[in-house]
Design a protein around this motif. Structure first.
Motif, PDB file in Angstrom:
ATOM      1  N   THR A 145       0.799  -1.148  -0.032  1.00  0.00           N
ATOM      2  CA  THR A 145      -0.042   0.136  -0.053  1.00  0.00           C
ATOM      3  C   THR A 145       1.088   1.340  -0.092  1.00  0.00           C
ATOM      4  O   THR A 145       1.958   1.151   0.334  1.00  0.00           O
ATOM      5  CB  THR A 145      -1.119   0.284   0.996  1.00  0.00           C
ATOM      6  N   GLU A 200      -3.732  -1.941  -5.402  1.00  0.00           N
ATOM      7  CA  GLU A 200      -3.374  -0.570  -5.349  1.00  0.00           C
ATOM      8  C   GLU A 200      -2.133  -0.336  -6.167  1.00  0.00           C
ATOM      9  O   GLU A 200      -1.262  -1.147  -6.261  1.00  0.00           O
ATOM     10  CB  GLU A 200      -3.201  -0.266  -4.152  1.00  0.00           C
ATOM     11  N   PHE A 206     -11.903  -5.381  -8.258  1.00  0.00           N
ATOM     12  CA  PHE A 206     -10.598  -4.688  -7.526  1.00  0.00           C
ATOM     13  C   PHE A 206      -9.570  -5.327  -8.026  1.00  0.00           C
ATOM     14  O   PHE A 206      -9.833  -6.559  -7.856  1.00  0.00           O
ATOM     15  CB  PHE A 206     -10.809  -4.609  -6.184  1.00  0.00           C
ATOM     16  N   HIS A 258      -5.680   7.193  -1.975  1.00  0.00           N
ATOM     17  CA  HIS A 258      -5.164   6.161  -2.596  1.00  0.00           C
ATOM     18  C   HIS A 258      -5.563   5.666  -4.114  1.00  0.00           C
ATOM     19  O   HIS A 258      -6.753   6.236  -4.591  1.00  0.00           O
ATOM     20  CB  HIS A 258      -5.528   4.734  -1.856  1.00  0.00           C
ATOM     21  N   THR A 278     -11.335  -2.320  -1.091  1.00  0.00           N
ATOM     22  CA  THR A 278      -9.773  -2.327  -1.526  1.00  0.00           C
ATOM     23  C   THR A 278      -8.653  -2.411  -0.399  1.00  0.00           C
ATOM     24  O   THR A 278      -7.621  -2.748  -0.813  1.00  0.00           O
ATOM     25  CB  THR A 278      -9.649  -0.978  -2.344  1.00  0.00           C
ATOM     26  N   GLN A 279      -9.132  -2.168   0.696  1.00  0.00           N
ATOM     27  CA  GLN A 279      -8.035  -2.067   1.908  1.00  0.00           C
ATOM     28  C   GLN A 279      -7.533  -3.436   2.323  1.00  0.00           C
ATOM     29  O   GLN A 279      -6.894  -3.887   3.017  1.00  0.00           O
ATOM     30  CB  GLN A 279      -8.567  -1.303   3.099  1.00  0.00           C
ATOM     31  N   MET A 293      -6.434   3.212  -6.561  1.00  0.00           N
ATOM     32  CA  MET A 293      -6.805   1.865  -6.590  1.00  0.00           C
ATOM     33  C   MET A 293      -7.091   1.449  -7.876  1.00  0.00           C
ATOM     34  O   MET A 293      -7.760   2.245  -8.793  1.00  0.00           O
ATOM     35  CB  MET A 293      -8.245   1.529  -5.562  1.00  0.00           C
TER      36      MET A 293
END
Length: 644
Positions: free
Chosen positions: A413, A516, A513, A611, A482-483, A613
């Motif tokens: 990340t 990242e 998704f 972020h 996404t996290q 993504m």
């Protein structure tokens, strides 16, 4: 139109017909289509009011071929030129060319897009057959964009239908409906199905071998296979100019016990004679699709072959892969395994085509399980991420000795400056069990969540707020998509064409998704300093705004407006990936990417530092290279210099 283009005088397929093979068994039974593998058959569609007729354009005489081609595709494509449409001369019974007939009212470029309530009349399929050849590179690119845009619209409508359906089920407890049918119905009402004004024999321009479809209705929408249930797509005898049916495509999915599939050679069982349990209970007859396959063999016409097979992790439980063109070389009537007469057709794949998509998918499946056994040489490491991702990231190079990616520190990340976390409102939602529309985080997104329950982005937005560390909802909350990291297995590889590249070992569905785009964030002042030292930087503000294309429903709803909320200031930072990076940094640049950037916030609330993504713009088959629109590409390699 280029002078090299030509159109010979043509006749239809009304050659001297050969007598049909006699059949000694002639029971009275209705032919049954290939078993339908989805939940339920398609629902009947309404009949919208008839629109006002359009006035066709007028072309000069010597551009007659241009007029034919305009009919077959769009008015816009005609200006590219250099197209020839093959014809079937009466003197050559082995020719595989077909006859086009103008129909100026069926141009894609003349579509009148209206809301569903006032949709245009649905256009029936034409019986005229065409084959298009000698397309220039710009024509191919344009047609690829037409197919790509149509499929993106279909997927956007389908994901939206699932999202709305889930909301209604929570409120009313109603049963889930078929989103794939809803999407195709809306596009049908708006006249957005492709190739309704002609039947294409051979390749569909813009659809390449290996393309994957999750739903049969999507293949109908793009014109690859026009039957939502039947395994044989053909022009019926009643619509054919010479009174004989002609087949254009088949689906091989194991629905008939007498099928034999050896890849390049297929023994395909005709349709008909099965009961509701897919058991052969009566003899088949040489009629409808069976007769169409026999007539296609007689005239030497190739057919498109689509393979359907079970695939874990997809909504329908089955995928369909386009595997290229086959020629029917033999047919006979035989006694099947159930003791009833069936028609069999032997098909052989035409040479000099790229590898079959189904073969690539099987190869990728084996690679996920036993990579060193499948490819003993070429792997530098089986996990470039060093266990920092949910799945190991393979690193493969069988071209040269360049092992450059292993010398960078892998980060999953983005690293932001500390002060970013100390600014903005740090409040979160109070949802204990799960988040629903109306919670604090949903309101920050404009009153609804960005993702459906299957983990697909409903539509692209300027910014998406996910639940974060100050929220009370569990890690399984759908608004933490996404996290939670990658959900597929990827491979960084060395390519002779693009330098470094990234491909997935899994089939990725549109709207899903991916990962990242990670690096170390620098302010403008820091970026200027790093540039002076020769370090390579990524500028997020230069990425193409491809998020606007995902979920763009302007062709279906006249009142559609591109999302502008939540609004954010221009991105005024850079990302240093010269020392710390992740797999996204090796993705190639493309003006027609299959991946787009969606800005997301979750661990802080500073809208100036989101972020980056990455989401899939289309269905991405296994082993296909992932690409981004970087906005500014390297002059020589077509991708950013940092990745070469």
């Amino acid at each position: 139109m280029d002078s090299s283009s030509s159109a010979e005088p043509f006749q239809d397929l009304n050659l001297t017909p050969q007598p049909h093979p006699p059949t000694t068994i002639n029971p009275q039974t209705e032919p049954k289509p290939e078993p339908y593998v989805d939940e339920c058959p398609p629902a009947p569609l309404p009949h919208p009011p008839t629109p006002t007729p359009q006035t066709p354009d007028v072309y000069s005489e010597y551009h007659r071929l241009s007029e034919l081609f305009r009919t077959a595709f769009t008015q816009k494509l005609q200006q590219h030129g250099d197209v020839s449409i093959s014809i079937l001369p009466e003197s050559d019974p082995n020719s595989r060319a077909i006859v086009p007939v103008p129909n100026p009212d069926s141009q894609l470029s003349n579509l009148v897009v209206t809301p569903r309530a006032s949709a245009r009349k649905y256009q029936n399929r034409s019986s005229e057959l065409v084959r298009v050849t000698d397309l220039k590179s710009e024509d191919q690119r344009y047609l690829r964009q037409v197919i790509r845009g149509t499929r993106m619209l279909y997927d956007s409508l389908r994901v939206l239908a699932i999202y709305e359906d889930d909301k209604n089920r929570i409120v009313t407890g109603s049963r889930r409906t078929r989103a794939d049918l809803k999407a195709s119905q809306l596009m049908r009402e708006c006249g957005l199905w492709l190739h309704r004004d002609k039947r294409i024999v051979g390749e569909i321009p813009g659809i390449s071998i290996g393309e994957v479809f999750f739903f049969r209705m999507e293949m109908c929408v793009v014109g690859l296979h026009g039957q939502p249930q039947a395994g044989i797509d053909y022009v019926p005898a009643g619509q054919s100019s010479n009174g004989e049916p002609i087949a254009t495509s088949i689906i091989v999915s194991g629905g008939y016990e007498d099928d034999e599939d050896a890849g390049d050679v297929i023994v395909y069982t005709g349709h008909g004679g099965q009961d509701v349990h897919n058991k052969q209970v009566v003899h088949q007859k040489l009629e409808c699709g069976n007769l169409a396959l026999e007539r296609s063999m007689h005239y030497g016409l190739e057919v498109r072959v689509i393979r359907g097979f079970k695939y874990e992790g997809c909504l329908s439980g089955k995928v369909y892969v386009y595997d290229g063109l086959y020629r029917i070389i033999d047919t006979w009537f035989d006694v099947g395994k159930s003791g009833f007469g069936v028609f069999k057709f032997k098909l052989v794949r035409i040479e000099n085509q790229v590898e079959m998509g189904s073969t690539v998918m099987k190869f990728a499946s084996s690679l996920r399980i036993r990579p060193l056994e499948v490819r003993p040489k070429g792997y530098v490491t089986l996990d470039l991420s060093k266990k920092k991702e949910n799945f190991p990231v393979f690193f493969y190079n069988d071209i040269d000795g360049d092992h450059d990616p292993i010398y960078y520190e892998y980060i999953a990340t983005t690293v932001f400056p500390p002060y970013v976390y100390n600014s903005g409102n740090n409040s979160g939602c109070e949802c204990v069990d799960r988040c629903l529309d109306g919670c604090f985080c949903a309101m920050r997104n404009g009153g609804e969540f960005a993702y459906d329950y299957n983990g697909n982005l409903v539509r692209g937005k300027p910014l998406v707020f996910e639940c974060g560390p100050h929220c009370r909802c569990p890690p399984s909350c759908r608004n933490r998509l996404t996290q939670n990291g990658i959900r597929n297995r990827f491979e960084v590889f060395r390519s002779r064409e693009t330098g470094w590249g990234v491909r997935s070992l899994d089939l990725i569905q549109a709207g899903s998704f991916i990962c990242e785009y990670a690096g170390v964030v620098l302010t403008r002042e820091q970026a200027q300093l790093f540039t002076m030292n020769g370090d390579s930087l990524i500028y997020p503000s230069r990425f193409g705004e491809r998020w606007k294309e995902w979920g763009d429903l302007s062709k279906v709803f006249s009142d559609y407006v591109c999302p502008s909320y939540p609004s954010i200031p221009p991105l005024d930072f850079a990302m240093d990936v010269s020392r710390m990076r992740n797999l996204a940094c090796y993705m190639s640049h493309s003006p027609s990417p299959n991946v787009f950037v969606q800005l997301v916030l979750y661990d802080h609330n500073n809208v100036s530092f989101p972020h980056l993504m990455l989401f899939a713009m289309e269905n991405i088959p296994p082993m296909r290279e992932l690409s981004l629109d970087y906005g500014v590409a390297d002059e020589w390699m077509g991708k950013l210099a940092i990745c070469n």
